[in-house]
Design a protein around this motif. Structure first.
Motif, PDB file in Angstrom:
ATOM      1  N   ARG A  95       0.703  -1.333  -0.022  1.00  0.00           N
ATOM      2  CA  ARG A  95       0.079  -0.075  -0.203  1.00  0.00           C
ATOM      3  C   ARG A  95       0.661   1.248  -0.090  1.00  0.00           C
ATOM      4  O   ARG A  95       0.605   2.218  -0.773  1.00  0.00           O
ATOM      5  CB  ARG A  95      -0.840   0.045   1.313  1.00  0.00           C
ATOM      6  CG  ARG A  95      -1.938   1.065   1.251  1.00  0.00           C
ATOM      7  CD  ARG A  95      -2.764   0.957   2.428  1.00  0.00           C
ATOM      8  NE  ARG A  95      -2.121   0.998   3.710  1.00  0.00           N
ATOM      9  CZ  ARG A  95      -1.555   1.695   4.448  1.00  0.00           C
ATOM     10  NH1 ARG A  95      -1.360   3.089   4.145  1.00  0.00           N
ATOM     11  NH2 ARG A  95      -0.937   1.355   5.645  1.00  0.00           N
ATOM     12  N   GLU A  98       2.508   1.866  -3.459  1.00  0.00           N
ATOM     13  CA  GLU A  98       1.421   2.254  -4.330  1.00  0.00           C
ATOM     14  C   GLU A  98       1.134   3.779  -4.033  1.00  0.00           C
ATOM     15  O   GLU A  98       0.863   4.653  -4.886  1.00  0.00           O
ATOM     16  CB  GLU A  98       0.089   1.453  -4.000  1.00  0.00           C
ATOM     17  CG  GLU A  98      -1.002   1.790  -5.128  1.00  0.00           C
ATOM     18  CD  GLU A  98      -2.567   1.063  -4.913  1.00  0.00           C
ATOM     19  OE1 GLU A  98      -3.367   1.693  -4.775  1.00  0.00           O
ATOM     20  OE2 GLU A  98      -2.223  -0.086  -4.554  1.00  0.00           O
ATOM     21  N   GLU A  99       0.814   4.253  -2.544  1.00  0.00           N
ATOM     22  CA  GLU A  99       0.663   5.515  -2.308  1.00  0.00           C
ATOM     23  C   GLU A  99       1.836   6.349  -2.884  1.00  0.00           C
ATOM     24  O   GLU A  99       1.895   7.577  -3.469  1.00  0.00           O
ATOM     25  CB  GLU A  99       0.575   5.859  -0.950  1.00  0.00           C
ATOM     26  CG  GLU A  99      -0.635   5.524  -0.374  1.00  0.00           C
ATOM     27  CD  GLU A  99      -0.816   5.703   1.090  1.00  0.00           C
ATOM     28  OE1 GLU A  99      -0.127   6.334   1.732  1.00  0.00           O
ATOM     29  OE2 GLU A  99      -1.760   4.741   1.796  1.00  0.00           O
ATOM     30  N   THR A 101       4.031   5.741  -5.646  1.00  0.00           N
ATOM     31  CA  THR A 101       3.936   5.894  -7.009  1.00  0.00           C
ATOM     32  C   THR A 101       2.628   6.858  -7.292  1.00  0.00           C
ATOM     33  O   THR A 101       3.159   7.465  -8.243  1.00  0.00           O
ATOM     34  CB  THR A 101       3.519   4.425  -7.581  1.00  0.00           C
ATOM     35  OG1 THR A 101       4.551   3.502  -7.041  1.00  0.00           O
ATOM     36  CG2 THR A 101       3.473   4.438  -8.989  1.00  0.00           C
ATOM     37  N   ASN A 102       1.819   6.638  -6.746  1.00  0.00           N
ATOM     38  CA  ASN A 102       0.485   7.883  -6.946  1.00  0.00           C
ATOM     39  C   ASN A 102       1.233   9.087  -6.716  1.00  0.00           C
ATOM     40  O   ASN A 102       0.850  10.035  -7.603  1.00  0.00           O
ATOM     41  CB  ASN A 102      -0.641   7.411  -6.165  1.00  0.00           C
ATOM     42  CG  ASN A 102      -1.424   6.213  -6.712  1.00  0.00           C
ATOM     43  OD1 ASN A 102      -0.984   5.763  -7.809  1.00  0.00           O
ATOM     44  ND2 ASN A 102      -2.182   5.697  -5.857  1.00  0.00           N
ATOM     45  N   PHE A 103       1.766   9.314  -5.708  1.00  0.00           N
ATOM     46  CA  PHE A 103       2.298  10.829  -5.260  1.00  0.00           C
ATOM     47  C   PHE A 103       3.212  11.198  -6.288  1.00  0.00           C
ATOM     48  O   PHE A 103       3.165  12.203  -6.690  1.00  0.00           O
ATOM     49  CB  PHE A 103       2.925  10.948  -3.986  1.00  0.00           C
ATOM     50  CG  PHE A 103       3.277  12.217  -3.446  1.00  0.00           C
ATOM     51  CD1 PHE A 103       2.514  13.143  -3.068  1.00  0.00           C
ATOM     52  CD2 PHE A 103       4.653  12.284  -3.237  1.00  0.00           C
ATOM     53  CE1 PHE A 103       2.591  14.345  -2.762  1.00  0.00           C
ATOM     54  CE2 PHE A 103       4.927  13.627  -2.716  1.00  0.00           C
ATOM     55  CZ  PHE A 103       4.057  14.523  -2.800  1.00  0.00           C
ATOM     56  N   ALA A 105       3.535  10.342  -9.460  1.00  0.00           N
ATOM     57  CA  ALA A 105       2.762  10.594 -10.606  1.00  0.00           C
ATOM     58  C   ALA A 105       2.112  12.040 -10.374  1.00  0.00           C
ATOM     59  O   ALA A 105       2.023  12.919 -11.545  1.00  0.00           O
ATOM     60  CB  ALA A 105       1.833   9.522 -11.006  1.00  0.00           C
ATOM     61  N   PHE A 106       1.309  12.381  -9.131  1.00  0.00           N
ATOM     62  CA  PHE A 106       0.952  13.753  -9.205  1.00  0.00           C
ATOM     63  C   PHE A 106       1.882  14.756  -8.945  1.00  0.00           C
ATOM     64  O   PHE A 106       1.525  15.662  -9.788  1.00  0.00           O
ATOM     65  CB  PHE A 106       0.275  13.629  -7.728  1.00  0.00           C
ATOM     66  CG  PHE A 106      -0.222  14.673  -7.146  1.00  0.00           C
ATOM     67  CD1 PHE A 106      -1.339  15.542  -7.646  1.00  0.00           C
ATOM     68  CD2 PHE A 106       0.440  15.694  -6.285  1.00  0.00           C
ATOM     69  CE1 PHE A 106      -1.833  16.965  -7.284  1.00  0.00           C
ATOM     70  CE2 PHE A 106       0.052  16.951  -5.826  1.00  0.00           C
ATOM     71  CZ  PHE A 106      -1.112  17.452  -6.114  1.00  0.00           C
TER      72      PHE A 106
END
Length: 136
Positions: A95, A98-99, A101-103, A105-106
């Motif tokens: 998790r 994943e967070e 990676t998302n951050f 990307a943001f």
């Protein structure tokens, strides 16, 4: 051409270089820099060799100079023997990755938007003097 192989006992008993490297890694980047400076002061080839080694091994540019120290403190692959905790740990690490990676990307989208806005502003400013010259 002759190749030299290390004796089998060297894996459990590291040599003086590995011990010195470990000792310096435990003390951090400052110890490596002090060794390099002292090497330059007393015998410049030692300082130069230390500098090249620090650059080659990426100790010069890492936040923590020891990947060994990081792997010792963050040994996440080792099982604790408690299957419930191990599954919780694996889920939490997944998790968090994943967070992250998302951050990332943001942040990339944010940088792209900022770059586009700056470029659009540049093009607008560049077009303004062109219009006034054409109008005149």
């Amino acid at each position: 051409m002759t190749t030299v192989t290390a004796p089998a006992s060297s894996a459990s008993n590291p040599g003086w270089f590995a011990k010195a490297e470990g000792w310096l890694d435990d003390r951090g980047k400052g110890a490596w820099i002090a060794l390099m400076v002292l090497g330059f002061v007393f015998f410049w080839p030692v300082g130069l060799a230390t500098l090249f080694y620090m650059i080659w091994s990426k100790r010069m540019f890492n936040k923590s100079c020891s990947s060994r120290r990081m792997s010792r403190s963050l040994n996440t692959m080792r099982s604790t023997g408690n299957s419930a905790f191990d599954s919780y740990k694996a889920d939490t690490l997944r998790r968090l990755e994943e967070e992250q990676t998302n951050f990332e990307a943001f942040l990339e989208r944010l940088r792209d938007a900022k770059d586009k806005a700056e470029f659009d502003q540049f093009m607008d400013e560049r077009a303004k003097p062109g219009r006034s010259d054409a109008d005149a």
